[in-house]
Design a protein around this motif. Structure first.
Motif, PDB file in Angstrom:
ATOM      1  N   VAL A 163       0.877  -0.963   0.043  1.00 47.06           N
ATOM      2  CA  VAL A 163      -0.139   0.043   0.156  1.00 47.06           C
ATOM      3  C   VAL A 163       0.954   1.382  -0.046  1.00 47.06           C
ATOM      4  O   VAL A 163       1.818   1.326   0.797  1.00 47.06           O
ATOM      5  N   TYR A 164       0.649   2.198  -1.019  1.00 41.19           N
ATOM      6  CA  TYR A 164       1.512   3.409  -0.933  1.00 41.19           C
ATOM      7  C   TYR A 164       0.658   4.312  -0.589  1.00 41.19           C
ATOM      8  O   TYR A 164      -0.791   4.730  -1.017  1.00 41.19           O
ATOM      9  N   VAL A 165       1.188   5.289   0.445  1.00 37.22           N
ATOM     10  CA  VAL A 165       0.215   6.534   0.979  1.00 37.22           C
ATOM     11  C   VAL A 165       1.085   7.885   0.635  1.00 37.22           C
ATOM     12  O   VAL A 165       2.302   7.796   1.055  1.00 37.22           O
ATOM     13  N   SER A 166       0.361   8.845   0.248  1.00 36.12           N
ATOM     14  CA  SER A 166       0.822   9.999   0.139  1.00 36.12           C
ATOM     15  C   SER A 166       0.127  11.136   0.889  1.00 36.12           C
ATOM     16  O   SER A 166      -1.291  11.078   0.899  1.00 36.12           O
ATOM     17  N   ALA A 167       0.637  12.130   1.691  1.00 34.52           N
ATOM     18  CA  ALA A 167      -0.002  13.108   2.547  1.00 34.52           C
ATOM     19  C   ALA A 167       0.231  14.387   2.024  1.00 34.52           C
ATOM     20  O   ALA A 167       1.327  14.748   1.620  1.00 34.52           O
ATOM     21  N   TYR A 168      -0.854  14.959   1.631  1.00 35.90           N
ATOM     22  CA  TYR A 168      -0.760  16.064   0.931  1.00 35.90           C
ATOM     23  C   TYR A 168      -0.986  17.582   1.854  1.00 35.90           C
ATOM     24  O   TYR A 168      -1.895  17.485   2.522  1.00 35.90           O
ATOM     25  N   ASN A 169      -0.644  18.430   1.448  1.00 34.42           N
ATOM     26  CA  ASN A 169      -1.091  19.952   1.818  1.00 34.42           C
ATOM     27  C   ASN A 169      -0.629  20.779   0.737  1.00 34.42           C
ATOM     28  O   ASN A 169       0.526  21.175   0.540  1.00 34.42           O
ATOM     29  N   GLY A 170      -1.876  21.162  -0.092  1.00 38.14           N
ATOM     30  CA  GLY A 170      -1.780  21.882  -1.220  1.00 38.14           C
ATOM     31  C   GLY A 170      -0.792  21.142  -2.266  1.00 38.14           C
ATOM     32  O   GLY A 170      -1.192  19.559  -2.503  1.00 38.14           O
ATOM     33  N   ALA A 171       0.229  21.506  -2.867  1.00 38.09           N
ATOM     34  CA  ALA A 171       1.050  20.782  -3.960  1.00 38.09           C
ATOM     35  C   ALA A 171       2.166  20.049  -3.158  1.00 38.09           C
ATOM     36  O   ALA A 171       2.541  19.246  -3.765  1.00 38.09           O
ATOM     37  N   ASN A 172       2.320  20.172  -1.923  1.00 39.43           N
ATOM     38  CA  ASN A 172       3.668  19.501  -1.324  1.00 39.43           C
ATOM     39  C   ASN A 172       2.888  18.268  -0.557  1.00 39.43           C
ATOM     40  O   ASN A 172       1.813  18.322  -0.028  1.00 39.43           O
ATOM     41  N   PHE A 173       3.849  17.360  -0.676  1.00 31.22           N
ATOM     42  CA  PHE A 173       3.387  15.859  -0.172  1.00 31.22           C
ATOM     43  C   PHE A 173       4.825  15.222   0.425  1.00 31.22           C
ATOM     44  O   PHE A 173       5.826  15.593  -0.127  1.00 31.22           O
ATOM     45  N   ILE A 174       4.419  14.116   1.096  1.00 29.59           N
ATOM     46  CA  ILE A 174       5.438  13.031   1.576  1.00 29.59           C
ATOM     47  C   ILE A 174       4.779  11.872   1.262  1.00 29.59           C
ATOM     48  O   ILE A 174       3.416  11.544   1.171  1.00 29.59           O
ATOM     49  N   SER A 175       5.377  10.695   1.091  1.00 27.34           N
ATOM     50  CA  SER A 175       4.915   9.643   0.844  1.00 27.34           C
ATOM     51  C   SER A 175       5.702   8.293   1.610  1.00 27.34           C
ATOM     52  O   SER A 175       7.002   8.648   2.014  1.00 27.34           O
ATOM     53  N   THR A 176       4.926   7.038   1.664  1.00 30.39           N
ATOM     54  CA  THR A 176       5.531   6.127   2.298  1.00 30.39           C
ATOM     55  C   THR A 176       4.641   4.815   2.018  1.00 30.39           C
ATOM     56  O   THR A 176       3.866   4.956   1.186  1.00 30.39           O
ATOM     57  N   SER A 177       5.098   3.758   2.326  1.00 29.08           N
ATOM     58  CA  SER A 177       4.376   2.570   2.004  1.00 29.08           C
ATOM     59  C   SER A 177       4.488   1.432   2.983  1.00 29.08           C
ATOM     60  O   SER A 177       5.191   1.411   4.195  1.00 29.08           O
ATOM     61  N   ALA A 178       3.649   0.503   2.850  1.00 28.31           N
ATOM     62  CA  ALA A 178       3.194  -0.565   3.920  1.00 28.31           C
ATOM     63  C   ALA A 178       2.843  -1.750   3.291  1.00 28.31           C
ATOM     64  O   ALA A 178       1.946  -1.714   2.193  1.00 28.31           O
ATOM     65  N   SER A 179       3.279  -2.802   3.872  1.00 28.00           N
ATOM     66  CA  SER A 179       2.826  -4.234   3.374  1.00 28.00           C
ATOM     67  C   SER A 179       1.827  -4.982   4.163  1.00 28.00           C
ATOM     68  O   SER A 179       1.961  -4.890   5.429  1.00 28.00           O
ATOM     69  N   ILE A 180       0.716  -5.566   3.637  1.00 27.17           N
ATOM     70  CA  ILE A 180      -0.445  -6.009   4.167  1.00 27.17           C
ATOM     71  C   ILE A 180      -0.460  -7.419   3.849  1.00 27.17           C
ATOM     72  O   ILE A 180      -0.687  -7.583   2.429  1.00 27.17           O
ATOM     73  N   SER A 181      -0.554  -8.602   4.698  1.00 28.90           N
ATOM     74  CA  SER A 181      -0.833  -9.935   4.058  1.00 28.90           C
ATOM     75  C   SER A 181      -2.199 -10.224   5.009  1.00 28.90           C
ATOM     76  O   SER A 181      -2.448 -10.255   6.040  1.00 28.90           O
ATOM     77  N   LEU A 182      -3.115 -10.570   4.010  1.00 28.56           N
ATOM     78  CA  LEU A 182      -4.474 -10.898   4.671  1.00 28.56           C
ATOM     79  C   LEU A 182      -5.134 -12.069   3.810  1.00 28.56           C
ATOM     80  O   LEU A 182      -4.882 -12.294   2.732  1.00 28.56           O
ATOM     81  N   TYR A 183      -5.943 -12.676   4.470  1.00 26.65           N
ATOM     82  CA  TYR A 183      -6.985 -13.950   3.851  1.00 26.65           C
ATOM     83  C   TYR A 183      -8.135 -13.303   3.684  1.00 26.65           C
ATOM     84  O   TYR A 183      -8.897 -12.829   4.425  1.00 26.65           O
ATOM     85  N   VAL A 184      -8.657 -13.726   2.364  1.00 27.20           N
ATOM     86  CA  VAL A 184     -10.159 -13.574   2.225  1.00 27.20           C
ATOM     87  C   VAL A 184     -10.933 -14.787   1.727  1.00 27.20           C
ATOM     88  O   VAL A 184     -10.397 -15.624   0.697  1.00 27.20           O
ATOM     89  N   ALA A 185     -11.689 -15.376   2.591  1.00 26.73           N
ATOM     90  CA  ALA A 185     -12.461 -16.353   2.496  1.00 26.73           C
ATOM     91  C   ALA A 185     -13.342 -16.427   1.150  1.00 26.73           C
ATOM     92  O   ALA A 185     -13.930 -15.582   0.827  1.00 26.73           O
ATOM     93  N   PRO A 186     -13.261 -17.364   0.238  1.00 22.28           N
ATOM     94  CA  PRO A 186     -14.128 -17.481  -1.001  1.00 22.28           C
ATOM     95  C   PRO A 186     -15.217 -17.259  -0.773  1.00 22.28           C
ATOM     96  O   PRO A 186     -15.975 -17.991   0.078  1.00 22.28           O
ATOM     97  N   THR A 187     -16.055 -16.566  -1.408  1.00 20.41           N
ATOM     98  CA  THR A 187     -17.517 -16.189  -1.482  1.00 20.41           C
ATOM     99  C   THR A 187     -18.215 -16.763  -2.734  1.00 20.41           C
ATOM    100  O   THR A 187     -17.794 -16.138  -3.876  1.00 20.41           O
TER     101      THR A 187
END
Length: 367
Positions: free
Chosen positions: A117-141
């Motif tokens: 997951v990539y996230v950017s935080a903005y204030n006007g045209a200015n921003f900073i970014s970071t990323s995070a990894s998520i592992s999850l299970y979704v049961a078949p429906t």
């Protein structure tokens, strides 16, 4: 006081005033240059956000379920100093733009998957970014299925028939009918019978059923348990076409062949995609050789997502196709089951062929 003394004092006062103005101007200049923000066209100054923190809590995690409870739900808590909005690339092709970084998102691709997951935080045209990894299970429906448990004709709420000769440009030898001699449900399976017989100008008959106008879906997992017909020239297939085929004729609508088997190439299973620039004999295709395709049931599976399409036989992965937004595989598709004979791909028909059966135990579609 003489005029000369007055002039001298005025000059000193003016000089001090000038020096004061210089000091004030220098302070203002230094203050502006130390601010990392920018000024927009309105003249309003914005400051680059700092301290971006991303928390992603998978719902239902435990020692027994380290990747969650199967719901696919993730609680996000995103914050940054001086941020006025956030843009989140969720790792599955979806993008979310919010002003409040606290929200819940539900992933739908079944199985255990890892998303960056990539996230950017903005204030006007200015921003900073970071990323995070998520592992999850979704049961078949289950989205849709046909277990073929009711004897008689295929369920008319699910299926309709394509009838006619020639195979729609493939030069096939059969005439597709809706007769019970060619297609029926009995003893828990769908049976498509290819028969050597003279019928309306063709020398063979068979059947082809479709879910067009009755069921279609975008992305998911398809499982079909089936046993192939035997005989040189037989060409059974489990496949899908884009639901927009009436307005975007083939190959623009896209075609996904999750399973094709040729009686002239016993036990070789093909997985193929057709789309503009890659269709017919130039389709994007791979194959795998299995055992007992005509004597035992095997599970043919397709895992179709926004970023890839994967093909399996009995959970053995044999083809991975990279999907993208520029391709036609990002819309609803409908299902097709048929058994052809001869034609451009089926090849030479065994002169001793009399009849053969393509048998399907079930068709299941999951989210």
């Amino acid at each position: 006081m003489t005029p000369n003394i007055l002039i001298s004092r005025l000059n000193k006062w003016q000089i001090n005033l000038f020096r004061s103005c210089l000091l004030i101007s220098a302070f203002m200049l230094i203050s502006c240059s130390s601010d990392s923000g920018s000024t927009g066209g309105s003249g309003t100054k914005s400051t680059t956000p700092t301290n971006l923190v991303v928390s992603a809590l998978v719902i239902g995690t435990s020692v027994q379920n380290p990747n969650g409870d199967g719901s696919g739900m993730v609680n996000f808590n995103i914050s940054a100093t001086n941020a006025t909005s956030y843009k989140i690339l969720l790792g599955n092709g979806e993008v979310k733009e919010v002003t409040n970084g606290v929200f819940t998102y539900t992933y739908t691709a079944s199985g255990t998957n890892t998303y960056v997951v990539y996230v950017s935080a903005y204030n006007g045209a200015n921003f900073i970014s970071t990323s995070a990894s998520i592992s999850l299970y979704v049961a078949p429906t289950a989205l849709w299925s046909d277990e073929f448990n009711v004897a008689g004709t295929p369920n008319s709420n699910y299926w309709s028939y394509d009838t006619g000769a020639g195979g729609w440009g493939n030069n096939e030898a059969q005439y597709y009918t809706n007769r019970p001699e060619n297609i029926s449900v009995s003893n828990g399976t769908l049976k498509i019978n290819t028969i050597k017989e003279s019928y309306l100008g063709s020398n063979y008959t068979s059947a082809r059923i479709i879910t067009k106008g009755k069921f279609s879906f975008k992305y998911g997992t398809v499982e079909i348990k089936a046993k192939m017909p035997i005989g040189g020239g037989t060409w059974p297939a489990l496949w899908m076409l884009g639901s927009n085929i009436d307005t975007a004729p083939w190959p623009a609508c896209g075609e996904i062949d999750m399973m094709e088997h040729l009686g002239n190439q016993l036990n070789k299973i093909y997985g193929t995609l057709h789309y503009p620039g890659h269709y017919g004999g130039t389709g994007d295709s791979s194959n795998v050789t299995i055992t007992n395709a005509t004597t035992e049931f095997h599970i043919y599976k397709l895992d179709w997502r926004a970023d890839f399409v994967k093909f399996y036989v009995d959970n053995q992965l044999f083809k991975t196709f990279v999907n993208s937004a520029s391709l036609p595989f990002n819309q609803n598709f409908f299902l097709i089951i048929n058994s052809a004979i001869g034609g451009n791909f089926g090849g030479t028909i065994d002169p001793n062929f009399v009849s053969s059966t393509f048998e399907i135990d079930y068709v299941r579609v999951y989210n």
